[in-house]
Design an enzyme around this catalytic site. Structure first.
Site, PDB file in Angstrom:
ATOM      1  CE  LYS A 176      -3.982  -2.534   2.025  1.00 45.90           C
ATOM      2  NZ  LYS A 176      -4.328  -3.075   3.210  1.00 45.90           N
ATOM      3  CG  ASP A 208      -9.796  -0.616   4.267  1.00 44.94           C
ATOM      4  OD1 ASP A 208      -9.440  -0.798   3.146  1.00 44.94           O
ATOM      5  OD2 ASP A 208      -9.101  -0.897   5.411  1.00 44.94           O
ATOM      6  CD  GLN A 233      -3.349  -4.707   6.498  1.00 47.30           C
ATOM      7  OE1 GLN A 233      -3.451  -3.695   5.477  1.00 47.30           O
ATOM      8  NE2 GLN A 233      -4.236  -5.906   5.877  1.00 47.30           N
TER       9      GLN A 233
END
Ligand code: NDP
Length: 286
Positions: free
Chosen positions: A53, A120, A97
């Site tokens: 990422k 997200d 995460q």
């Protein structure tokens, strides 16, 4: 059959290149797209995801802020950091995460991220927005699959197609169903209690397999000419990465299919980057 192999590496590359160009224009106006990435603990798979990422941010020209916290970080400390980042005007997106260490409640963390920074797309406000057709961040993997269908299969129109999604998780199956509905497909969601899965799948013009069981979708599940999207990431007995679909036999009858690796996987990060750009534009205009 002349089956099209849908290449997620190429399509994700196109999306990142488009974002790179648009980001350069924003930079000229003095705006820097910024993603804060939080990793708690040292799970090796999570470390790889976070690294990828950050690399994507670098490639496109975003600023990434990295918070690598020890395994024993308390829930309170993590929530405090999120709160701080929520309040920072120079942060557009916040990504925590998953999975988190067991002593931290993932639901609480998801709820703590401000919906306008939830790149997200996991916050219930964003899921709800998708449900009622409002603007909001869409979960990255399903959003990437829509791009694969639109950009990867020439002349393909989702509207009116029968779509069967196998799997009903909150991050893939359910948002996927809502997105396909938004694209005017006729949607069926199958799951572990579905009876006659073969028959149900055989009705589909589009099958999206998001189960996590190696090779469970065989040619007996697929109508000749269907488009098959394989979300699964599994290890086969010989240790190789493989999907939920038996690629060799299904690719003989499908009109288009995604491989694993190199299909859906690369799209997830590309769509995360897309969401970060959208967040920056939203913040610029607010
Ligand atoms: P979950 O384990 O959360 O969900 C799996 C779903 O599959 C459940 O809804 C379950 O049904 C259903 N299921 C299980 N067994 C069967 C069966 N025999 N027949 C029909 N349905 C079944 O998984 P995720 O959605 O998180 O992930 C699915 C796969 O996709 C995994 O391999 C994961 O690694 C991969 N993945 C890949 C991503 C990418 O970027 N490429 C991103 C996210 C996930 P029930 O609800 O009834 O239990």
């Amino acid at each position: 059959m002349n089956t099209k192999i849908i290449d997620g590496k190429i399509i994700s590359g196109q999306i990142k290149d488009e974002l790179k160009e648009k980001t350069a224009l924003l930079k000229e106006k003095g705006i820097e797209v910024t993603l804060a990435v939080i990793l708690v603990g040292a799970d090796p798979a999570s470390q790889v995801y976070v690294r990828n990422k950050k690399r994507a941010c670098e490639y496109i020209g975003y600023r990434s802020l990295s918070y690598e916290l020890p395994e024993d970080t308390s829930e309170e400390e993590l929530l405090k950091l999120i709160d701080e980042l929520n309040g920072r005007k120079d942060v557009d997106g916040i990504l925590v995460q998953m999975p988190l260490p067991k002593h931290i409640d993932e639901k609480k963390v998801t709820l703590a991220i401000s919906p306008d920074k939830d790149v997200d797309g996991f916050h219930p406000m964003n899921v709800g927005a998708l449900c009622v057709g409002d603007k909001g961040f869409v979960s990255c993997t399903p959003a990437g699959i829509i791009q694969l269908l639109k950009r990867g299969v020439d002349g393909f129109d989702i509207s009116g197609k029968e779509c069967v999604i196998v799997g009903r998780s909150n991050i893939v199956g359910k948002p996927m169903a809502l997105l396909m509905l938004r694209e005017n497909a006729t949607v069926t969601i199958a799951h572990s209690r579905t009876k006659n899965l073969e028959e149900v799948c055989k009705r589909a013009d589009i099958i999206i397999a998001a189960v996590g069981k190696a090779g469970m979708i065989t040619k007996d599940h697929v109508k000749p000419g269907a488009v098959v999207i394989d979300v699964g990431i599994n290890r086969s007995e010989d240790g190789k990465l493989c999907g939920d679909v038996k690629f060799d036999e299904v690719s003989e009858i499908a009109s288009a299919i995604t491989p694993v690796p190199g299909g859906v996987g690369p799209m997830t990060i590309a769509m995360l980057m897309y969401n970060c750009y959208e967040a920056a534009i939203m913040h610029m205009n607010s």
